[in-house]
Design an enzyme around this catalytic site. Sequence first.
Site: not given
Length: 345
Positions: A99, A177, A224, A314-315
């Site tokens: 990424q 971002y 993304r 994810g987590r």
Amino acid sequence: MDTLFQPYRLNGALTLANRFMMAPLTRCMAGPGLVPTEQMAAYYARRADIGLIISEATIIRPDGQGYPNTPGLYSQEQIEGWKKVTQAVHAKGGKIFAQLWHVGRLSHPFFHQAEVLAPSAIAHEGTVPRMRELVYQVPRALTVAEILQLIEDYAQAAANAIEAGFDGVEIHGANGYLIDQFLHHASNLRDDAYGATPENMSRFALEVVDAISARIGGERVGLRLSPGAYVHLAGDARDRAVFDYLLIQLNGRTLAYVHLGIFDDSLTFDYLDGRASDYLRAHYDGHLVGVGNYTAESAADAIKADRFDLVAIGRPLIANPDYLAKVKKAEPLVPYADAMLAELV
């Protein structure tokens, strides 16, 4: 559930072993020089049964850093470090994308002793995560020449990723971002070719996509996106027109997939008429990756309902390196806890 474990063909270059992806998870565990470590290689290799691993966000050049100890992809030493990671994943039969990341106004001179750069001179309020003593500063608005250099730096980072052995790259255009800052009115007040209209506000994202695709092939490029502003940005109803235009343009380009950027896909946005994932499904014609607090069961239901094609986890993958095996056997998962961030398991 069986659908989740079947191979999935993205394109002629990439077929995944299953419909699971590992979401990008910032761990802040790079070594000196922001070089990936042997520990990181082992961490990713333990999760290589996932259809496609998306690496932790990886900075394209020094002033793209916004968190401590995040890895880069701009030096030869970093490329060599990533080779250990990709080789470890491939040895286990896995696939991995890098990424590519620049945080824009969410950087701080502490990391690189340089100016903070962004589309416009608008600071994000607050302090740097994990380094709360650092207060975000007012960035300097990028010049057009600097924007063109950034596009080249993204493309070079993609070429570096292929040299490092990655199967492709995911462009981080989400979560407030740099690329996302161009796409939202709250952070883009430009009145030149990169601001003010949907076409202009989409220009940087599209030029990055095109430059990377020209360098490594669009079939190895994911993107993304966060059409719903939910972190690091305030929402604005005018953003809808920007993403309407952007997605029309993306439909005419070759991409591996578009990946939603959101922490919880139950969130709804008035200007998107509901969930961001449903908005993307309605406007993007290619492969779509859902994410945001999905279990294997709820993801299977969403895929069956044609809400998206693959799911990023994810987590639960931080807490369960053997996530896929446990899901197959219907075994209970270890609950995620923030304390797990202290080490790579």
